[in-house]
Design a protein around this motif. Structure first.
Motif, PDB file in Angstrom:
ATOM      1  N   SER A  46       0.829  -1.208   0.000  1.00 12.85           N
ATOM      2  CA  SER A  46       0.000   0.000   0.000  1.00 12.85           C
ATOM      3  C   SER A  46       0.862   1.255   0.000  1.00 12.85           C
ATOM      4  O   SER A  46       0.548   2.226  -0.705  1.00 12.85           O
ATOM      5  CB  SER A  46      -0.932  -0.003   1.211  1.00 12.85           C
ATOM      6  N   SER A  47       1.948   1.261   0.762  1.00 14.69           N
ATOM      7  CA  SER A  47       2.836   2.426   0.786  1.00 14.69           C
ATOM      8  C   SER A  47       3.488   2.649  -0.572  1.00 14.69           C
ATOM      9  O   SER A  47       3.558   3.788  -1.062  1.00 14.69           O
ATOM     10  CB  SER A  47       3.911   2.237   1.864  1.00 14.69           C
ATOM     11  N   VAL A  48       3.966   1.579  -1.192  1.00 15.53           N
ATOM     12  CA  VAL A  48       4.590   1.685  -2.508  1.00 15.53           C
ATOM     13  C   VAL A  48       3.576   2.133  -3.552  1.00 15.53           C
ATOM     14  O   VAL A  48       3.873   2.976  -4.419  1.00 15.53           O
ATOM     15  CB  VAL A  48       5.222   0.332  -2.912  1.00 15.53           C
ATOM     16  N   PHE A  49       2.356   1.605  -3.468  1.00 12.00           N
ATOM     17  CA  PHE A  49       1.326   1.990  -4.432  1.00 12.00           C
ATOM     18  C   PHE A  49       0.983   3.472  -4.309  1.00 12.00           C
ATOM     19  O   PHE A  49       0.851   4.172  -5.317  1.00 12.00           O
ATOM     20  CB  PHE A  49       0.073   1.139  -4.217  1.00 12.00           C
ATOM     21  N   TYR A  50       0.810   3.953  -3.084  1.00 18.21           N
ATOM     22  CA  TYR A  50       0.514   5.373  -2.883  1.00 18.21           C
ATOM     23  C   TYR A  50       1.630   6.243  -3.451  1.00 18.21           C
ATOM     24  O   TYR A  50       1.366   7.298  -4.054  1.00 18.21           O
ATOM     25  CB  TYR A  50       0.335   5.667  -1.397  1.00 18.21           C
ATOM     26  N   LEU A  51       2.871   5.827  -3.260  1.00 14.63           N
ATOM     27  CA  LEU A  51       4.003   6.614  -3.755  1.00 14.63           C
ATOM     28  C   LEU A  51       3.944   6.755  -5.277  1.00 14.63           C
ATOM     29  O   LEU A  51       3.992   7.874  -5.813  1.00 14.63           O
ATOM     30  CB  LEU A  51       5.319   5.955  -3.336  1.00 14.63           C
ATOM     31  N   PHE A  52       3.838   5.637  -5.983  1.00 14.60           N
ATOM     32  CA  PHE A  52       3.900   5.675  -7.445  1.00 14.60           C
ATOM     33  C   PHE A  52       2.579   6.130  -8.077  1.00 14.60           C
ATOM     34  O   PHE A  52       2.566   6.520  -9.243  1.00 14.60           O
ATOM     35  CB  PHE A  52       4.300   4.306  -7.989  1.00 14.60           C
ATOM     36  N   LYS A  53       1.492   6.077  -7.321  1.00 14.28           N
ATOM     37  CA  LYS A  53       0.215   6.549  -7.843  1.00 14.28           C
ATOM     38  C   LYS A  53       0.098   8.066  -7.738  1.00 14.28           C
ATOM     39  O   LYS A  53      -0.471   8.720  -8.624  1.00 14.28           O
ATOM     40  CB  LYS A  53      -0.934   5.890  -7.061  1.00 14.28           C
ATOM     41  N   ILE A  54       0.648   8.647  -6.670  1.00 11.29           N
ATOM     42  CA  ILE A  54       0.429  10.064  -6.385  1.00 11.29           C
ATOM     43  C   ILE A  54       1.653  10.918  -6.678  1.00 11.29           C
ATOM     44  O   ILE A  54       1.534  12.019  -7.229  1.00 11.29           O
ATOM     45  CB  ILE A  54      -0.007  10.237  -4.915  1.00 11.29           C
TER      46      ILE A  54
END
Length: 301
Positions: A103-111
């Protein structure tokens, strides 16, 4: 358990256990219903669903292990029981931490937005990155099981000087914590990079003469709040797990064990409600449930 302190810890643990089951179960129910209704699910909802499932597994496994250790001591001393419990508990913990990291990695690359070719290349392959985290966790878990099995065989077949509970504890912790430390570094790095991305975004807005929040700024702030809560509870969870293993294998103190359960359940039980509060879909569903409960209790149709 005769002391009032132990009884107090037991009551707190049960309350946290019930809240954790309800909070995580609510997330699983909402995402599963939406998945079944729309025949599709977003990446972050899929991650949060498995995060909630893994948290419930940790909760139920921990409460079951505590119950057996205190009320069915003959069974809990069985070697097969201890091995089975450790495998399930460790696997659920690894899955929980892996989903948190995803979830942390996804938030980083999504936002986040960086004018960097490597960042853009990874962003285009974010699904492969998340899959690599999960597969890496599974591989490490099996390596962990093999290492512990080899160590147990060595312990049975040889007489090693100084091989006591503390030595076994240190060896177990070394293997167990390897991937947890790695995941914590990944989550912390993602959080720092997201802060840097927000700083760059605000600087560009200032240069353009824009002084109001836009959607990108709000998305950064929401993601940072979620990731900060992950990191904070990650630390609490790590300390409680270490204390729980130490209390079970060396100290053999019931009060310390239940204090460790309280810390463990604190992360697993209260963090889902923060996710519900910060996620618009969960928040709307929760408000809808509350309205129906109020109407039902008030005698309205």
């Amino acid at each position: 358990m005769s002391s009032l302190l132990e009884i107090f810890f037991v009551i707190i643990s049960l309350v946290e256990f019930i809240m954790g089951t309800l909070g995580n179960g609510f997330i699983v129910l909402i995402n599963s219903t939406s998945w079944f209704k729309n025949q599709k699910i977003s990446v972050i909802d899929f991650i949060l669903t498995w995060l909630a499932i893994s948290r419930m597994c940790v909760l139920w496994t921990t409460i079951a292990g505590a119950s057996f250790r205190n009320f069915y001591k003959t069974l809990s001393y069985s070697k097969n029981f201890q091995i089975s419990f450790d495998i399930i508990w460790t696997g659920a913990n690894y899955l929980c931490i892996a989903c948190t990291t995803c979830s942390s990695v996804f938030y980083l690359f999504k936002i986040a937005n960086f004018s960097n070719s490597i960042f853009f290349w990874i962003k285009q392959r974010i699904h492969m990155v998340l899959l690599a985290i999960v597969l890496g966790t599974i591989i490490y878990f099996f390596l962990f099981l093999i290492a512990i099995y080899k160590w147990m065989k060595l312990e049975q077949n040889t007489t090693l000087p100084g091989l006591d509970n503390l030595s076994v504890f240190l060896v177990y912790q070394s293997f167990y914590n390897g991937i947890l430390i790695f995941f914590f570094i990944v989550s912390l790095t993602s959080f720092v990079l997201l802060i840097f991305s927000l700083w760059n975004h605000l600087r560009r807005m200032k240069l353009q003469g824009i002084h109001t929040k836009d959607t990108s700024t709000e998305a950064h702030i929401r993601a940072m709040k979620t990731m900060m809560s992950f990191l904070l509870f990650f630390i609490i969870y790590y300390i409680s797990n270490t204390l729980l293993i130490l209390a079970s294998s060396i100290l053999d103190n019931v009060a310390v064990q239940f204090f460790s359960y309280n810390l463990t359940f604190l992360y697993l039980s209260f963090h889902p409600f923060l996710l519900v509060l910060w996620n618009s879909k969960f928040k709307r569903a929760f408000q809808c449930v509350l309205r129906k409960l109020v109407c039902h209790s008030g005698g309205y149709p």
